[in-house]
Design an enzyme around this catalytic site. Structure first.
Site, PDB file in Angstrom:
ATOM      1  NE  ARG A  23      -3.667  -2.395   2.205  1.00  0.00           N
ATOM      2  CZ  ARG A  23      -4.581  -2.734   3.089  1.00  0.00           C
ATOM      3  NH1 ARG A  23      -4.851  -1.934   4.122  1.00  0.00           N
ATOM      4  NH2 ARG A  23      -5.254  -3.864   2.955  1.00  0.00           N
TER       5      ARG A  23
ATOM      6  NE  ARG B  85      -0.972   4.613   9.063  1.00  0.00           N
ATOM      7  CZ  ARG B  85      -2.278   4.326   8.979  1.00  0.00           C
ATOM      8  NH1 ARG B  85      -2.818   4.074   7.815  1.00  0.00           N
ATOM      9  NH2 ARG B  85      -3.034   4.318  10.052  1.00  0.00           N
TER      10      ARG B  85
ATOM     11  CD  GLU C 299      -8.276  -1.594  10.647  1.00  0.00           C
ATOM     12  OE1 GLU C 299      -8.340  -0.357  10.688  1.00  0.00           O
ATOM     13  OE2 GLU C 299      -8.450  -2.263   9.620  1.00  0.00           O
TER      14      GLU C 299
ATOM     15  CB  SER D 276     -10.911  -4.673   8.423  1.00  0.00           C
ATOM     16  OG  SER D 276     -12.049  -3.911   8.129  1.00  0.00           O
TER      17      SER D 276
ATOM     18  NE  ARG E 228      -1.647  -1.972  11.374  1.00  0.00           N
ATOM     19  CZ  ARG E 228      -2.569  -1.049  11.107  1.00  0.00           C
ATOM     20  NH1 ARG E 228      -3.806  -1.209  11.573  1.00  0.00           N
ATOM     21  NH2 ARG E 228      -2.272   0.007  10.391  1.00  0.00           N
TER      22      ARG E 228
END
Length: 429
Positions: A266, A281, A353, A356, A395
């Site tokens: 990403r 991130r 988070e 998801s 994560r």
RNA sequence: GGAGAGAUGGCAGAGUGGUCGAAUGCACCGGUCUUGAAAACCGGCAUGGGUUUAUAGCCCAUCUAGGGUUCAAAUCCCUAUCUCUCCGCCA
């Protein structure tokens, strides 16, 4: 993509439902385009019909050996009129398509209304937050202390937002991914998949990354000539879901459950200032993804199942977390309903988070024309697609390292991972 | 990288300028027969869109995709993509 018929007949209602998620549908423009489309399409089809009839009679006359010259003369203007009408119609359809492809999914009725993440609704919490009798370190400090996370090398090799992992930390990362895939395949009924990390443009349209979110992706240059290069996947959802693009499956094959461990790429354009420290991130991170492709009537049950599958990973790792239902304003483009799993990070003193899970209903399958043949109607009908992280591996590594840290800088290994670590019970320098 | 062949309905596979949305087979659905099933036989069976109260009719589009030729294209021409065969290269 929304159902065109619904969008046509219930524009106002659609606009209202979209407004709940903060999307302003241009109702007047849509109505105007729709009116033009209708009259242009009718005119075009009339011209085509006339051309067909005349061509047919020319053919018949010729077969009878008659002189077709007068008939040819009659056709005269028709061709150019038709060409013009077709061109106009195509242009108009392009405009309508652009709107349709850029319109997000409608929220499910059970989704709480809200403008942003502050209005997400907590569903439940699991596990107890650990207390430490020493000063808690974050995963960067712990990882560097263990000589397991090497941010400097990553910057040298690639740039910021990349990581080099080393030794037992690299192994722990690999162990996590394998543990997750094994759990999903052995306990949750998923089939393990290995998929391409580079995908074509059509796939990105299928799952909704394009046309709106191209800047979040890394695109390759085509090796030769012009044209569109392939893009690195932002999630395995893209290749997995697109396997069923332009397919009609037997209803008996449902539900389809797939899982894959892949990297995700990403560009994170638009979030340059956020989470600059650490692994939270990254431009490249590993993720174990779950995808289900199901009968429309089963999709909300499947959503609950998938949430449970993701929760199960955290529970086995004994990591405290909470589950939130995303409000209308915080959901992703294609989702009708989304749960986020947030894991406790002691160093940040908050939940972050880590997964998801979304039901896209028929939003993606309409774009992809992913269908099943109904045993009831005998007709092809759109499937429902769901995707969920189970979990984001990077994560999860952060969460394990921070929650299992000890005063001396070592990290205990969760018991479910020890067999994946050759029996190792802790990592120390 | 070089040479050649190909892409047609859920699947397989005919069709090389006109009544072809497309033969045939398989699969599927309905029926006859049968105690039941199988077999056999009869019939049906693409998708999207427009119009419409209509899942009735009528009309349009679709034979990988995009252009072109033509009164007319699955069929002819160009381009792209993909597949297969042979050679080269390669992990």
């Amino acid at each position: 993509m929304l159902d065109a018929k619904y969008l046509r007949s219930e524009v106002e209602q659609a606009a209202e439902r979209l407004l709940a998620r903060g999307y302003q549908l241009d109702v007047n423009k849509l109505k105007e385009l729709e009116e033009q489309r209708k009259s242009l399409q009718v005119r075009t089809q009339q011209l085509q019909s006339e051309r067909n009839t005349r061509s047919k009679s020319i053919g018949q006359a010729k077969a009878r050996g008659e002189d077709i010259a007068p008939l040819l003369a009659e056709v005269g203007q028709l061709g150019s009129d038709l060409d013009q009408a077709k061109a106009d119609l195509a242009q108009l359809l392009l405009e309508i398509d652009a709107i349709a492809l850029s319109t997000p999914n409608l929220p499910h009725e059970s989704v709480p209304a809200g403008k942003d993440e502050s209005e997400n609704v907590e569903l439940h919490r699991w596990g107890s937050i650990p207390s430490f009798d020493f000063e808690v370190k974050d995963h960067v400090a712990i990882g560097e202390g263990l000589d397991g996370l090497d941010f400097k090398s990553a910057v040298k090799i690639s740039g910021s937002r990349f990581i080099v992992m080393k030794g037992q930390v690299a192994r722990l990362h690999r162990a996590l991914a394998q543990f997750m895939v094994d759990t999903h395949t052995l306990e949750h009924g998923y089939t393990e998949m290995y998929v391409p990390y580079l995908v074509n443009e059509a796939s990105l349209y299928g799952t909704g990354q394009l046309p709106k979110f191209g800047e979040d992706l890394f695109h390759t240059q085509p090796a030769t000539e012009e044209g569109v290069g392939m893009s690195l996947i932002p999630t395995a959802e893209v290749p997995l879901t697109n396997m069923y693009r332009d397919e009609i499956v037997d209803e008996a094959q449902l539900p389809i459950q797939m899982t894959a461990h892949t990297p995700s790429f990403r560009s994170e354009a638009g979030s340059y200032g956020r989470d600059t420290r650490g692994l939270i991130r990254q431009h490249q991170f590993d993720k174990v993804e779950m995808v289900q492709i199901v009968h429309p009537e089963q999709s909300y049950q499947a959503l609950e199942d998938m949430r449970q599958h993701a929760e199960n990973i955290l529970q086995k790792l004994e990591l405290p977390y909470r589950v939130v239902t995303l409000c209308t304003g915080d959901m992703g483009f294609g989702a009708a309903k989304t749960y986020d799993l947030e894991v406790w990070l002691p160093a940040q003193d908050t939940y972050r988070e880590i997964s998801s899970v979304s039901n896209c209903e028929d939003f993606q399958s309409r774009r992809m024309q992913a269908r099943f043949r109904s045993t009831v109607s005998k007709k092809p009908e759109l499937l429902h697609t769901l995707n969920g992280s189970g979990l984001a591996v990077g994560r999860t590594l952060v969460a394990v390292v921070e929650n299992y840290q000890q005063a001396d800088g070592s990290v205990k290994i969760p018991s479910v991972l020890q067999s994946y670590m050759g029996g190792l019970t802790q990592i120390s320098l």
